[in-house]
Design a protein around this motif. Sequence first.
Motif, mmCIF file in Angstrom:
data_model
loop_
_atom_site.group_PDB
_atom_site.id
_atom_site.type_symbol
_atom_site.label_atom_id
_atom_site.label_comp_id
_atom_site.label_asym_id
_atom_site.label_seq_id
_atom_site.Cartn_x
_atom_site.Cartn_y
_atom_site.Cartn_z
ATOM 1 N N UNK A 1 0.839 -1.204 0.000
ATOM 2 C CA UNK A 1 0.000 0.000 0.000
ATOM 3 C C UNK A 1 0.870 1.250 0.000
ATOM 4 N N UNK A 2 1.951 1.235 0.765
ATOM 5 C CA UNK A 2 2.842 2.401 0.790
ATOM 6 C C UNK A 2 3.519 2.602 -0.561
ATOM 7 N N UNK A 3 3.886 1.531 -1.222
ATOM 8 C CA UNK A 3 4.483 1.635 -2.544
ATOM 9 C C UNK A 3 3.510 2.276 -3.537
ATOM 10 N N UNK A 4 2.250 1.822 -3.495
ATOM 11 C CA UNK A 4 1.232 2.402 -4.369
ATOM 12 C C UNK A 4 0.972 3.861 -3.999
ATOM 13 N N UNK A 5 0.901 4.140 -2.698
ATOM 14 C CA UNK A 5 0.616 5.508 -2.255
ATOM 15 C C UNK A 5 1.748 6.448 -2.623
ATOM 16 N N UNK A 6 2.976 5.936 -2.664
ATOM 17 C CA UNK A 6 4.101 6.807 -3.029
ATOM 18 C C UNK A 6 3.966 7.321 -4.456
ATOM 19 N N UNK A 7 3.243 6.611 -5.277
ATOM 20 C CA UNK A 7 3.049 7.035 -6.662
ATOM 21 C C UNK A 7 1.709 7.738 -6.882
ATOM 22 N N UNK A 8 0.645 7.230 -6.262
ATOM 23 C CA UNK A 8 -0.694 7.682 -6.623
ATOM 24 C C UNK A 8 -1.442 8.426 -5.515
ATOM 25 N N UNK A 9 -0.908 8.477 -4.319
ATOM 26 C CA UNK A 9 -1.598 9.150 -3.207
ATOM 27 C C UNK A 9 -0.536 9.883 -2.396
ATOM 28 N N UNK A 10 0.172 10.799 -3.083
ATOM 29 C CA UNK A 10 1.349 11.468 -2.522
ATOM 30 C C UNK A 10 1.092 12.225 -1.219
ATOM 31 N N UNK A 11 0.006 13.007 -1.080
ATOM 32 C CA UNK A 11 -0.149 13.793 0.154
ATOM 33 C C UNK A 11 -0.167 12.920 1.417
ATOM 34 N N UNK A 12 -0.931 11.835 1.395
ATOM 35 C CA UNK A 12 -1.001 10.961 2.574
ATOM 36 C C UNK A 12 0.329 10.243 2.788
ATOM 37 N N UNK A 13 0.963 9.846 1.696
ATOM 38 C CA UNK A 13 2.252 9.169 1.813
ATOM 39 C C UNK A 13 3.308 10.087 2.420
ATOM 40 N N UNK A 14 3.354 11.350 1.952
ATOM 41 C CA UNK A 14 4.331 12.297 2.501
ATOM 42 C C UNK A 14 4.065 12.567 3.976
ATOM 43 N N UNK A 15 2.809 12.707 4.350
ATOM 44 C CA UNK A 15 2.483 12.904 5.772
ATOM 45 C C UNK A 15 2.941 11.685 6.593
ATOM 46 N N UNK A 16 2.692 10.507 6.050
ATOM 47 C CA UNK A 16 3.101 9.280 6.761
ATOM 48 C C UNK A 16 4.617 9.238 6.927
ATOM 49 N N UNK A 17 5.357 9.546 5.882
ATOM 50 C CA UNK A 17 6.819 9.452 5.924
ATOM 51 C C UNK A 17 7.475 10.512 6.797
ATOM 52 N N UNK A 18 6.955 11.714 6.778
ATOM 53 C CA UNK A 18 7.652 12.831 7.417
ATOM 54 C C UNK A 18 7.170 13.166 8.822
ATOM 55 N N UNK A 19 6.219 12.430 9.337
ATOM 56 C CA UNK A 19 5.772 12.697 10.704
ATOM 57 C C UNK A 19 6.604 11.888 11.684
ATOM 58 N N UNK A 20 6.748 12.430 12.896
ATOM 59 C CA UNK A 20 7.552 11.750 13.908
ATOM 60 C C UNK A 20 6.688 11.053 14.954
ATOM 61 N N UNK A 21 5.484 11.517 15.123
ATOM 62 C CA UNK A 21 4.620 10.956 16.163
ATOM 63 C C UNK A 21 3.997 9.645 15.696
ATOM 64 N N UNK A 22 4.032 8.705 16.582
ATOM 65 C CA UNK A 22 3.514 7.379 16.254
ATOM 66 C C UNK A 22 2.003 7.434 15.998
ATOM 67 N N UNK A 23 1.305 8.238 16.787
ATOM 68 C CA UNK A 23 -0.147 8.342 16.642
ATOM 69 C C UNK A 23 -0.516 8.873 15.256
ATOM 70 N N UNK A 24 0.224 9.876 14.785
ATOM 71 C CA UNK A 24 -0.056 10.462 13.472
ATOM 72 C C UNK A 24 0.305 9.488 12.358
ATOM 73 N N UNK A 25 1.427 8.780 12.509
ATOM 74 C CA UNK A 25 1.804 7.772 11.512
ATOM 75 C C UNK A 25 0.736 6.694 11.422
ATOM 76 N N UNK A 26 0.216 6.285 12.580
ATOM 77 C CA UNK A 26 -0.814 5.253 12.601
ATOM 78 C C UNK A 26 -2.072 5.744 11.881
ATOM 79 N N UNK A 27 -2.419 7.009 12.088
ATOM 80 C CA UNK A 27 -3.589 7.595 11.437
ATOM 81 C C UNK A 27 -3.433 7.550 9.918
ATOM 82 N N UNK A 28 -2.280 7.967 9.415
ATOM 83 C CA UNK A 28 -2.070 7.964 7.973
ATOM 84 C C UNK A 28 -1.883 6.553 7.434
ATOM 85 N N UNK A 29 -1.356 5.666 8.252
ATOM 86 C CA UNK A 29 -1.262 4.258 7.847
ATOM 87 C C UNK A 29 -2.647 3.702 7.593
ATOM 88 N N UNK A 30 -3.582 3.967 8.501
ATOM 89 C CA UNK A 30 -4.967 3.509 8.322
ATOM 90 C C UNK A 30 -5.595 4.149 7.081
#
Length: 122
Positions: free
Chosen positions: A82-111
């Motif tokens: 899913x992250x591989x696909x998001x890196x190409x086709x769903x950039x905003x959520x992928x960038x938020x997931x990659x560049x956040x430091x808080x686990x809670x926020x990463x989990x939110x974008x992971x979902x």
Amino acid sequence: MGPDEKGVETITAYVDGEPIAAEAAIGPEIVIGLEQIKKATADIQAVWESVCRVADIVTEAFGKWIRSVVAQIEEKHELETALRWASCYYRPAFNRYRHTKKKRTRKKYEKKILAWYREEVL
């Protein structure tokens, strides 16, 4: 003690059809009775049944553990895909997931990415 004595049997061992020179005399005190053999086989059977029960319990627990490990691996594989696909086709959520430091926020974008992947890609 010879073959002429009462209550004593002699036994000769054979190897390849030839008798071995040494002969042993077996008296009534050495002979194991049928009841003792039956008791010994019953004891062996009871021990074997308990070993089988323990083996069943262990294999069931091991199988359960293996299934849980496989489920975790599948979840991780799905997330990576899913992250591989998001890196190409769903950039905003992928960038938020990659560049956040808080686990809670990463989990939110992971979902969020997994929901998008399951809906759009699968």
